[in-house]
Every structure is written in structure tokens, then in C-alpha cells.
Write a protein that holds these residues in place. Structure first.
Motif, PDB file in Angstrom:
ATOM      1  N   ARG A 211       3.020  37.841  49.269  1.00 36.73           N
ATOM      2  CA  ARG A 211       1.808  38.302  48.585  1.00 36.73           C
ATOM      3  C   ARG A 211       0.856  38.967  49.583  1.00 36.73           C
ATOM      4  O   ARG A 211       0.209  39.971  49.257  1.00 36.73           O
ATOM      5  CB  ARG A 211       1.123  37.119  47.905  1.00 36.73           C
ATOM      6  N   ASP A 214       2.260  42.266  50.094  1.00 36.22           N
ATOM      7  CA  ASP A 214       2.052  43.066  48.872  1.00 36.22           C
ATOM      8  C   ASP A 214       0.657  43.668  48.844  1.00 36.22           C
ATOM      9  O   ASP A 214       0.477  44.857  48.528  1.00 36.22           O
ATOM     10  CB  ASP A 214       2.242  42.183  47.629  1.00 36.22           C
ATOM     11  N   ARG A 224      -1.959  49.510  43.003  1.00 33.12           N
ATOM     12  CA  ARG A 224      -1.349  48.211  42.760  1.00 33.12           C
ATOM     13  C   ARG A 224      -0.179  48.334  41.769  1.00 33.12           C
ATOM     14  O   ARG A 224       0.816  47.621  41.881  1.00 33.12           O
ATOM     15  CB  ARG A 224      -2.393  47.223  42.233  1.00 33.12           C
ATOM     16  N   THR A 225      -0.307  49.246  40.814  1.00 27.54           N
ATOM     17  CA  THR A 225       0.758  49.440  39.841  1.00 27.54           C
ATOM     18  C   THR A 225       2.022  49.963  40.510  1.00 27.54           C
ATOM     19  O   THR A 225       3.136  49.497  40.241  1.00 27.54           O
ATOM     20  CB  THR A 225       0.310  50.413  38.739  1.00 27.54           C
ATOM     21  N   ALA A 228       3.603  47.135  42.480  1.00 25.93           N
ATOM     22  CA  ALA A 228       4.316  46.190  41.611  1.00 25.93           C
ATOM     23  C   ALA A 228       5.647  46.776  41.159  1.00 25.93           C
ATOM     24  O   ALA A 228       6.670  46.074  41.129  1.00 25.93           O
ATOM     25  CB  ALA A 228       3.442  45.842  40.412  1.00 25.93           C
ATOM     26  N   ARG A 229       5.660  48.065  40.825  1.00 29.38           N
ATOM     27  CA  ARG A 229       6.902  48.698  40.376  1.00 29.38           C
ATOM     28  C   ARG A 229       7.921  48.768  41.514  1.00 29.38           C
ATOM     29  O   ARG A 229       9.113  48.503  41.306  1.00 29.38           O
ATOM     30  CB  ARG A 229       6.612  50.093  39.835  1.00 29.38           C
ATOM     31  N   ARG A 260       4.899  37.586  41.730  1.00 32.34           N
ATOM     32  CA  ARG A 260       4.220  38.529  42.624  1.00 32.34           C
ATOM     33  C   ARG A 260       3.793  39.780  41.867  1.00 32.34           C
ATOM     34  O   ARG A 260       2.690  40.303  42.073  1.00 32.34           O
ATOM     35  CB  ARG A 260       5.151  38.903  43.782  1.00 32.34           C
ATOM     36  N   VAL A 261       4.668  40.274  40.989  1.00 32.25           N
ATOM     37  CA  VAL A 261       4.332  41.460  40.198  1.00 32.25           C
ATOM     38  C   VAL A 261       3.153  41.173  39.283  1.00 32.25           C
ATOM     39  O   VAL A 261       2.237  41.998  39.144  1.00 32.25           O
ATOM     40  CB  VAL A 261       5.561  41.918  39.389  1.00 32.25           C
ATOM     41  N   LEU A 264      -0.029  41.287  41.209  1.00 29.59           N
ATOM     42  CA  LEU A 264      -0.452  42.645  41.543  1.00 29.59           C
ATOM     43  C   LEU A 264      -1.064  43.360  40.349  1.00 29.59           C
ATOM     44  O   LEU A 264      -2.006  44.148  40.491  1.00 29.59           O
ATOM     45  CB  LEU A 264       0.746  43.446  42.065  1.00 29.59           C
ATOM     46  N   LEU A 265      -0.533  43.088  39.169  1.00 27.76           N
ATOM     47  CA  LEU A 265      -1.018  43.776  37.977  1.00 27.76           C
ATOM     48  C   LEU A 265      -2.272  43.146  37.391  1.00 27.76           C
ATOM     49  O   LEU A 265      -3.001  43.801  36.654  1.00 27.76           O
ATOM     50  CB  LEU A 265       0.090  43.799  36.915  1.00 27.76           C
TER      51      LEU A 265
END
Length: 316
Positions: A211, A214, A224-225, A228-229, A260-261, A264-265
Motif C-alpha cells: 500500500r 501503491d 489513483r484510478t 488501481a487498474r 489494495r485496489v 486506491l479507489l
């Protein structure tokens, strides 16, 4: 030996759950430091307790007592069970030392093999690029520590991502190298060897380190998107084949990727009251201070025992 010597061996059972809970409420960087510091301090206290218990038994050996001018009858009257306890503590301490050595050798072997694999790729890379691309169809990428460290990525991983997603991946792995996250992982690994209860800190630490990277990658690419992708697609690509990365080499596609995704979202503080966080933080701090204080108290007690045994008159 006073009761204090046993406290560092028992406190991890209480401190580990508190550290895990507190880490979930903290930013990734702070959480990683809290978990690593907790593991190191508790492991040090437990190891010190084992060493003190072993030393208390060694004082009963005639050779040691003669060298230190200690009164064996007085020591036996003071603690008749010190011998068997010391024997058990010494056996555990020896086992821990052997496991630590084996773990260190395994880490060294894995890192040596990984560096050998990237040597050819590194020779063909631009000087100072810090990037090694392996001609491998399997999707993999990780941060290889060393002097200097290298971001290792396979051609299969590069093909699985878009250009923007590759930027995220490289920023993520460079964040691992810049913050020296392999040292955090090593500390948790060795602490887990010193005390079994500390094994429960390794998984949350790995998550918070990912994280941390990230967030660094998201700040680097400004999205951030996109981050995450990229994390999600890298994980899906890497899941098709086993990874050959060393245990101390963190990677963007490891850990609980869906969690984690989601972080981020939808970034934001964990829904916990300030009072609750403060209570858990206070409990963890009390555990760490008590562990360190108990180890120091037990050391002082052993020192006083030695001094008193030296002043006892010889038996008639």
C-alpha cells in the motif's frame, strides 16, 4: 531469577493483535513502521529472556562458579529449578539461532540466484537505468535489493500492460527500492523466527508495504484510478505462472490485491473513533515498554544475584 524474565515471552500474545488492529487505522507508511518496530522490539525482548534464563543456569556449573567465585550452595538454595529451566531455555535459544542462520542463508541464496538471472539483462541495459528486463514470457516484476537495487520485469509482464500501466508498475517497484522495504520484510522474517506469535505480523506488514508503494506510484503518475487498474492487471497476468522472485523482493502483484485496489479507489481513514485508536495505541505502547522494562529488570536481577553469590562465605 525474577518473574520479570517471563514477561517478554508472554507479551507478544497481547501486543501482536493490538499492533495489527492499530495498523489498519494508520496510513501505510506509519503502519509499516509500527509493525516492524513492534516485531523487532518484541523479538529482542523474547531473545533476551531466553538468554537470561540460560545464563542463570550456566552460573550453576562448577567451572563457571569457580571462575566467577560464586557460592554454588547459595545459588542452589536461591533457585533449585534454575538448572532444568536453563536447559530448556538453552535448547530453544540454540534452535532459534539455527533457524536464524538457515533463514539468512536462504535469503542470501535466493538473492544470489536472482542477481545471476538479471546479470545478462543488466549488462544490456542503459547505464544507470536501474531496470533489468528478462526475456521471459511469464509475467513477473519485483524490486531486487542490492547495491544498487534493480527493478526486474519480464517481457511477459511488459506485454500484459499498457504504456501508462507500465509507468505505474515501474514507479511502484522503484518506491520499494527507495524506501528499502526489503529491510522491513527481513526484520519481520527474523522476528517470526525468534517468537512464533510474531509470525502474524508478516502478512499485514507485506500488505502495508505494498500500500505504501501503491500510494507512491499514484502520486508519481498522478492518477489513483490508473494505479488501481495497473495493480489489478499485473496481478491477473502474474497469477497464471509461479513467481521466481526472492522472498525479500517485494512485488506490485502480491498480497490482497482486491483490498489494495479498493483502498486506491476509495481512499480515506478507517471508520474507527479517535478514542478507540488511542486506546489500542496506548495498549501497544504499554506492551512494548513493559517488555523492554521487564528485560532490563531481569538483567539487573541476574547481576545482583551474581554479586551476592560472590559475597557468600564458602561452605564448611
Amino acid at each position: 531469577m525474577s518473574v520479570a524474565v517471563w514477561i517478554p515471552l508472554l507479551l507478544p500474545l497481547l501486543a501482536v493483535p493490538a499492533a495489527r488492529r492499530l495498523a489498519d487505522w494508520l496510513p501505510p507508511r506509519i503502519a509499516a513502521w509500527v509493525l516492524t518496530g513492534t516485531a523487532a522490539l518484541l523479538a529482542g525482548g523474547a531473545t533476551a529472556s531466553l538468554a537470561l534464563l540460560t545464563a542463570a543456569g550456566l552460573l550453576r556449573l562448577p567451572v563457571v562458579a569457580a571462575l566467577g567465585h560464586l557460592s554454588l550452595p547459595w545459588l542452589e538454595r536461591l533457585s533449585p529449578s534454575a538448572g532444568p529451566v536453563a536447559l530448556a531455555a538453552g535448547a530453544v535459544l540454540t534452535l532459534v539461532a539455527g533457524l536464524l542462520l538457515r533463514t539468512a542463508l536462504r535469503h542470501r541464496r535466493d538473492l544470489t540466484r536472482a542477481r545471476a538471472r538479471v546479470a545478462a539483462a543488466e549488462a544490456g541495459a542503459a547505464a544507470g537505468s536501474g531496470l533489468a528486463v528478462l526475456p521471459d514470457d511469464r509475467a513477473d516484476a519485483y524490486a531486487l535489493p542490492g547495491h544498487p537495487g534493480r527493478v526486474v520485469v519480464t517481457s511477459g509482464m511488459l506485454r500484459a500492460l499498457t504504456a501508462d500501466e507500465r509507468s505505474v508498475l515501474l514507479a511502484h517497484e522503484r518506491a520499494h527500492l527507495a524506501a528499502r522495504h526489503h529491510l522491513f520484510l527481513a526484520a519481520a522474517e527474523y522476528a517470526a523466527v525468534a517468537h512464533p506469535a510474531l509470525r502474524r505480523l508478516r502478512t499485514p506488514l507485506s500488505y502495508h508495504l505494498e500500500r505504501w508503494a501503491d500510494e507512491a506510484a499514484a502520486a508519481s503518475v498522478g492518477s489513483r484510478t490508473l494505479t488501481a487498474r495497473a495493480v489489478g492487471r499485473a496481478a491477473l497476468a502474474a497469477a497464471q505462472h509461479p513467481s521466481h522472485r526472492p522472498g525479500l523482493a517485494p512485488a506490485a502483484h502480491t498480497g490482497p490485491v482486491p483490498r489494495r485496489v479498493a483502498a486506491l479507489l476509495s481512499p480515506g481513514p478507517h471508520p474507527a473513533s479517535t478514542r478507540r485508536r488511542s486506546a489500542v495505541a496506548l495498549l501497544l505502547t504499554a506492551c512494548l515498554c513493559t517488555s523492554a522494562g521487564a528485560a532490563l529488570d531481569a538483567t539487573h536481577d541476574l547481576h545482583e544475584t551474581v554479586e551476592t553469590a560472590q559475597t557468600q562465605p564458602p561452605p564448611h
